[in-house]
Enzyme design. Structure first.
Site, PDB file in Angstrom:
ATOM      1  N   GLU A   1       0.822  -1.203   0.000  1.00 46.65           N
ATOM      2  CA  GLU A   1       0.000   0.000   0.000  1.00 46.65           C
ATOM      3  C   GLU A   1       0.859   1.257   0.000  1.00 46.65           C
ATOM      4  O   GLU A   1       1.910   1.320   0.639  1.00 46.65           O
ATOM      5  CB  GLU A   1      -0.958  -0.024   1.193  1.00 46.65           C
TER       6      GLU A   1
ATOM      7  N   CYS B   1       6.353  -7.148   6.881  1.00 50.59           N
ATOM      8  CA  CYS B   1       7.450  -6.677   7.722  1.00 50.59           C
ATOM      9  C   CYS B   1       7.828  -7.783   8.695  1.00 50.59           C
ATOM     10  O   CYS B   1       6.957  -8.493   9.209  1.00 50.59           O
ATOM     11  CB  CYS B   1       7.058  -5.414   8.486  1.00 50.59           C
TER      12      CYS B   1
ATOM     13  N   CYS C   1       6.448  -5.350  15.416  1.00 49.31           N
ATOM     14  CA  CYS C   1       6.024  -4.304  16.354  1.00 49.31           C
ATOM     15  C   CYS C   1       4.553  -4.532  16.685  1.00 49.31           C
ATOM     16  O   CYS C   1       3.713  -4.646  15.790  1.00 49.31           O
ATOM     17  CB  CYS C   1       6.235  -2.924  15.747  1.00 49.31           C
TER      18      CYS C   1
ATOM     19  N   CYS D   1       1.474  -2.237  15.253  1.00 47.27           N
ATOM     20  CA  CYS D   1       1.443  -1.930  13.820  1.00 47.27           C
ATOM     21  C   CYS D   1       0.733  -3.031  13.044  1.00 47.27           C
ATOM     22  O   CYS D   1       1.052  -4.218  13.181  1.00 47.27           O
ATOM     23  CB  CYS D   1       2.875  -1.763  13.305  1.00 47.27           C
TER      24      CYS D   1
ATOM     25  N   ASN E   1      -3.459   4.456  15.817  1.00 46.61           N
ATOM     26  CA  ASN E   1      -4.588   4.156  14.940  1.00 46.61           C
ATOM     27  C   ASN E   1      -4.949   2.680  15.051  1.00 46.61           C
ATOM     28  O   ASN E   1      -4.122   1.813  14.770  1.00 46.61           O
ATOM     29  CB  ASN E   1      -4.231   4.517  13.492  1.00 46.61           C
TER      30      ASN E   1
ATOM     31  N   CYS F   1      -1.070   6.158   9.981  1.00 47.70           N
ATOM     32  CA  CYS F   1       0.152   5.546  10.502  1.00 47.70           C
ATOM     33  C   CYS F   1      -0.162   4.252  11.248  1.00 47.70           C
ATOM     34  O   CYS F   1      -1.010   4.212  12.134  1.00 47.70           O
ATOM     35  CB  CYS F   1       0.844   6.531  11.437  1.00 47.70           C
TER      36      CYS F   1
END
Length: 398
Positions: free
Chosen positions: A119, A139, A143, A146, A326, A369
């Site tokens: 994205e 990834c 984390c 995320c 978020n 984010c």
């Protein structure tokens, strides 16, 4: 001029080889994707074809200033050379397969790369327009706050798949030489993935962003964000000078170990020491780094945490971006209240830190984010392990 024979060896030499990228969208058989080459590599290719180096400048200008992917439209290049290019090369950016537009003007594109999706997010403002670019399919850093990290990891993106995101966005918004206005003024390597785990492809892509015959961006307007891969950060400082942002998100090792497992390998002091070494080499950062700090309710957002953060950063010249967290499905955290964010910010400012609370953009389309997810075939089997352990699995909202 005698006919130049381009051998299979020439094509192979200028086709970036990467085991991680071997499953990328297949190019036309034997053809070089010019989006994979920076200017020096393109010059070397053209000289191997018997052409002058300046031909690379001409072709790059068409590619990036006009977003042109048709050699026949490059009218200041002679027909003989255009024919040669058609035989051995192509300009092929990854395709947009989905577009979502936020009520605040933010646009999120799903980009197809080898049957998977990454994205890219376009964030327009009055004085600038920022593009958030992905560097990996998924990834590997895990984390906890995320969404991308919860999807697992598949592979690194090629140069053409990274710079191709910028090229595709510029073509959609309107190329500089076509509209007279720059469609993109800033690029941030803050999309899916950890850029420092893909230096081989990220650095040449950023070189094209900075090149006057590429997108011609100032080095202060190209930002790489990292979670703290210390050896790669030291290496980056010897390769390219761009603005640096660091994903810190915690004031102590105990908290950071919990929410960012990479800290168990490269702790905060190791990370900040590497940041200071980078700043010594860099002109783009004007002597200070941007510290990113996501605000997690009652995890890292208390006034005591603000005091700890100020102590942690006392020897590192920086400005601090406080980022409202978020949410995404399956996440175990909550967003800090405005009052807690305000108190946290005031403590930092009392210590003299420039502190900004980032305005959330694109959260209604999961483009804010920490919300980017894409579609990833997870080679780490992370989601399978979670399922077997009975843990919640973050899924992309539809």
């Amino acid at each position: 001029m005698s006919e130049t024979i381009v051998s299979e060896q020439t094509v192979s030499e200028f086709s970036p080889a990467s085991a991680d990228a071997s499953q990328s969208v297949k190019a036309s058989v034997g053809k070089i994707n010019l989006l994979d080459l920076n200017r020096q590599q393109m010059r070397d290719l053209f000289m191997s074809m018997g052409e002058k180096p300046f031909r690379a400048d001409q072709v790059m200008k068409w590619m990036y200033h006009y977003c042109c992917d048709d050699f026949n439209q490059m009218t200041d290049i002679n027909k003989v050379f255009r024919t040669k290019l058609q035989e051995i090369a192509e300009i092929r950016a990854p395709e947009v397969v989905d577009e979502q537009r936020s009520s605040d003007g933010t646009i999120k594109w799903a980009i197809l790369v080898g049957g998977q999706r990454v994205e890219t997010v376009y964030i327009p403002e009055e004085e600038r327009a920022t593009l958030c670019v992905s560097s990996q399919v998924g990834c590997a850093l895990e984390c906890k706050f995320c969404s991308t990290a919860q999807q697992g990891f598949n592979r690194n993106l090629r140069v053409s798949e990274i710079i191709g995101q910028v090229w595709r966005a510029a073509k959609i918004i309107g190329a500089f030489k076509v509209t007279g206005q720059r469609p993109i003024t800033n690029v941030v390597m803050m999309g899916m993935g950890e850029p420092l785990l893909n230096l081989t492809n990220v650095v040449p892509a950023m070189e094209i962003m900075l090149d006057d015959f590429g997108f011609g961006l100032s080095k202060r307007r190209v930002t790489l964000s990292t979670s703290g891969v210390v050896p790669a950060l030291d290496k980056l400082g010897d390769m390219i000078d761009v603005a640096l942002a660091i994903s810190l998100h915690a004031p102590t090792d105990d908290i950071r170990n919990e929410i960012m497992p990479i800290n168990k390998k490269y702790n905060i002091e190791m990370f900040l020491s590497a940041v200071r070494r980078y700043l010594e080499k860099s002109n783009a950062n004007q002597g200070r780094v941007t510290v990113e700090y996501v605000m997690l309710d009652h995890i890292n957002d208390g006034t005591e945490h603000a005091h700890q953060l100020a102590e942690c950063l006392k020897d590192t010249p920086c400005k601090i971006n406080l980022i409202p967290w978020n949410p995404f499905p399956g996440a175990p955290y909550g967003r800090s209240s405005n009052s807690r964010v305000d108190r946290f910010s005031k403590v930092l400012m009392e210590y003299g830190f420039t502190t900004i609370v980032r305005k959330t953009r694109g959260d209604d389309i999961d483009a804010a984010c920490g919300q980017l997810a894409g579609e990833v075939v997870d080679r780490t089997k992370r989601t399978l392990k979670k399922k077997m352990a009975g843990e919640p699995i973050a899924v992309k909202a539809v």
